[in-house]
Design a protein around this motif. Structure first.
Motif, PDB file in Angstrom:
ATOM      1  N   TRP A   1      19.359  31.991 -24.142  1.00 42.59           N
ATOM      2  CA  TRP A   1      19.963  30.817 -24.777  1.00 42.59           C
ATOM      3  C   TRP A   1      21.354  30.542 -24.219  1.00 42.59           C
ATOM      4  O   TRP A   1      21.675  29.411 -23.852  1.00 42.59           O
TER       5      TRP A   1
ATOM      6  N   GLN B   1      17.449  29.218 -30.778  1.00 45.23           N
ATOM      7  CA  GLN B   1      18.743  29.133 -30.092  1.00 45.23           C
ATOM      8  C   GLN B   1      19.373  30.529 -30.070  1.00 45.23           C
ATOM      9  O   GLN B   1      18.845  31.433 -29.443  1.00 45.23           O
TER      10      GLN B   1
ATOM     11  N   ARG C   1      20.139  27.944 -21.959  1.00 46.69           N
ATOM     12  CA  ARG C   1      19.823  27.022 -23.048  1.00 46.69           C
ATOM     13  C   ARG C   1      18.312  26.921 -23.318  1.00 46.69           C
ATOM     14  O   ARG C   1      17.781  25.834 -23.489  1.00 46.69           O
TER      15      ARG C   1
ATOM     16  N   ASN D   1      15.826  26.871 -25.872  1.00 46.96           N
ATOM     17  CA  ASN D   1      15.922  26.624 -27.304  1.00 46.96           C
ATOM     18  C   ASN D   1      15.108  27.610 -28.137  1.00 46.96           C
ATOM     19  O   ASN D   1      15.482  27.952 -29.258  1.00 46.96           O
TER      20      ASN D   1
ATOM     21  N   LYS E   1      12.071  24.637 -23.926  1.00 48.89           N
ATOM     22  CA  LYS E   1      13.244  23.758 -23.933  1.00 48.89           C
ATOM     23  C   LYS E   1      12.810  22.419 -24.500  1.00 48.89           C
ATOM     24  O   LYS E   1      11.952  21.738 -23.915  1.00 48.89           O
TER      25      LYS E   1
END
Length: 509
Positions: A107, A130, A111, A113, A222
């Motif tokens: 994360w 996250q 990133r 999710n 994502k």
């Protein structure tokens, strides 16, 4: 009598000439009308075909960009899934601390999710949202959307599983296309459309082996939100790129429909076409007027117009090609061009040696936080120019995202030459940067270096090893450079020290 005949004869000749003239005008008018209608039709077809071709080119560019983004997710996920330690901590036994640590890394760095860990008997062992990781044990069947993903990923593992001493392993990833060992695509999860990558956990050095039975899988997600769309659009620069949960007809404009692994429509990416074809009618109407004077002007007008349309299409295609291969902010080569050049360079090994430099700006976040993103953009542009000046013609400088740059350098690849180059880059980066408002920004540069073929002959290996060297440079205090070969030496030294300590303990005993 003679005069009468003469006058009658004159009158008859005049009527005949009038009839021929009228017939000529009628034929000319008919010919002009037919030619004009033909020109209008040709103009309509050419304009329509040019527009459709331009849209087809944009859709092809988008498909390539989306596929490249999916491969990026796989490469990011591989930092966790392809590891002997991960096999020991998440397959042979389950270590919640290890799971939380690496889920959080996916994360914070990339990133992702949502990350889901699924055991060989289809139990969800851990699930992140996250930066929060929930340790659980529930059947994966509670999330029906995962069923086809799990099934297909297990089939990929079964095709690549090999028996090794002490258990099982996975066929080497070298030479395999991404879709031969990982499943990637689009899914609707938690009511949201998302890109996903699914991979079996596998060893990389075979100090640990896999047990018999089904594989332990990791699924990274994502969500298709504004952040993802902005990153996806960074190399395309399409107008109003968005995602809508339905399919569209071709006449509705450019779009790209995506479906789940079950073949169900998830939605469509849409954007406004950048190709603006000038209206053909202001050109055709004057040409039609010219037909009353000469048909030659008509032929010239058609040829000129077709040339205009062709040049417009060619210019649009060249612009799209440039946007696909360059970073919009810095003007440097982007990740797509970097990957292509890296693959070409590795194909020339060992005849043409080269080095991969992974560069990361130091204290860049502080510039954004203090002066704003406009100042950050200024720093990126100036740093891109400085890196290009130092590297020069022997190298290709690329911006792969954020404050990260990659360099493929074909100049001198000796340790001395690369030391000199890295110091020059770091010293250049330390120069102050003037930004708006009379302020001055101060940043630095850390560099990780991998040299081909000594540190690898595959693109993925060179990128991973230059990245590992960069992390070593960061650990050493930033503003320095590190070589991957030094990282290996440190590893061997630590192993030798450990062996020596074990020997001394045995003697003492």
């Amino acid at each position: 009598m003679a005069e009468f005949r003469r006058r009658y004869s004159d009158r008859s000749d005049s009527k005949s000439r009038i009839r021929i003239s009228r017939l000529a005008f009628l034929l000319a008018a008919l010919l002009i009308a037919v030619t004009s209608v033909s020109l209008v039709f040709v103009g309509f077809v050419a304009s329509h075909a040019s527009t459709q071709q331009a849209i087809a080119n944009e859709e092809r560019l988008f498909r390539n960009a989306l596929q490249e983004r999916l491969r990026d997710i796989v490469r990011e996920q591989r930092t966790v899934t392809v590891s002997d330690e991960t096999v020991r901590k998440l397959v042979r036994t389950f270590d919640p601390v290890y799971a939380r640590q690496h889920f959080h890394a996916l994360w914070s760095r990339y990133r992702h999710n949502k990350v889901i860990l699924i055991s060989g008997n289809n139990q969800v062992l851990a699930e992140s949202f996250q930066d929060y990781t929930h340790i659980t044990k529930r059947p994966s069947s509670e999330t029906p959307a995962l069923a086809p993903v799990i099934r297909k990923t297990q089939a990929l593992f079964a095709a690549n599983r090999v028996r090794v001493p002490g258990g099982f392993g996975h066929r080497s990833l070298q030479g395999l296309d991404t879709d031969q060992y990982a499943l990637m695509g689009v899914i609707r999860l938690d009511g949201k459309p998302a890109l996903f990558s699914a991979m079996p956990i596998m060893p990389d050095e075979y100090t640990a082996t896999l047990p018999d039975g089904g594989p332990t899988l990791m699924i990274s997600v994502k969500y298709i939100d504004d952040t993802l769309l902005e990153r996806l659009n960074s190399q395309l620069n399409f107008a109003r790129l968005r995602f809508e949960p339905k399919a569209f007809e071709p006449e509705d404009g450019p779009s790209h429909l995506v479906t789940s692994e079950e073949g169900v429509d998830v939605g469509s990416f849409r954007w406004e076409s950048q190709t603006v074809i000038d209206s053909i009618w202001p050109t055709v109407i004057p040409v039609i007027a010219m037909l009353s004077l000469t048909l030659g002007a008509l032929a010239f007008g058609i040829a000129w117009r077709i040339g205009q349309l062709t040049r417009s299409l060619q210019k649009s295609e060249e612009q799209n090609r440039y946007l696909a291969l360059h970073d919009n902010l810095s003007g440097l080569a982007n990740r797509l061009q970097f990957n292509r050049v890296l693959e070409t360079s590795t194909a020339d090994l060992p005849n043409k040696r080269f080095a991969v430099l992974h560069c990361d700006l130091d204290k860049f976040k502080a510039v954004n936080d203090t002066y704003g993103h406009a100042a950050g953009d200024t720093v990126i542009k100036i740093m891109a120019k400085r890196l290009n000046e130092v590297v020069g013609k022997p190298g290709l400088v690329c911006r792969i995202g954020g404050d990260e740059f990659m360099v493929i350098y074909r100049g001198g690849t000796s340790r001395k030459d690369l030391d000199t180059l890295c110091r020059a880059l770091i010293n250049k980066a330390l120069l102050p940067i003037q930004i708006e408002g009379g302020n001055t920004a101060h940043v630095g540069l850390s560099i990780g270096v991998a040299v081909a073929p000594a540190d690898g002959t595959e693109p993925e290996d060179l990128v991973a090893r230059s990245d590992a060297a960069l992390y070593r440079a960061k650990d050493r205090g930033r503003g320095v450079h590190a070589f991957y070969e030094d990282l290996l030496k440190d590893t061997f030294i630590q192993e030798d020290d450990a062996s020596a300590n074990t020997g001394l303990s045995s003697l003492s005993a």
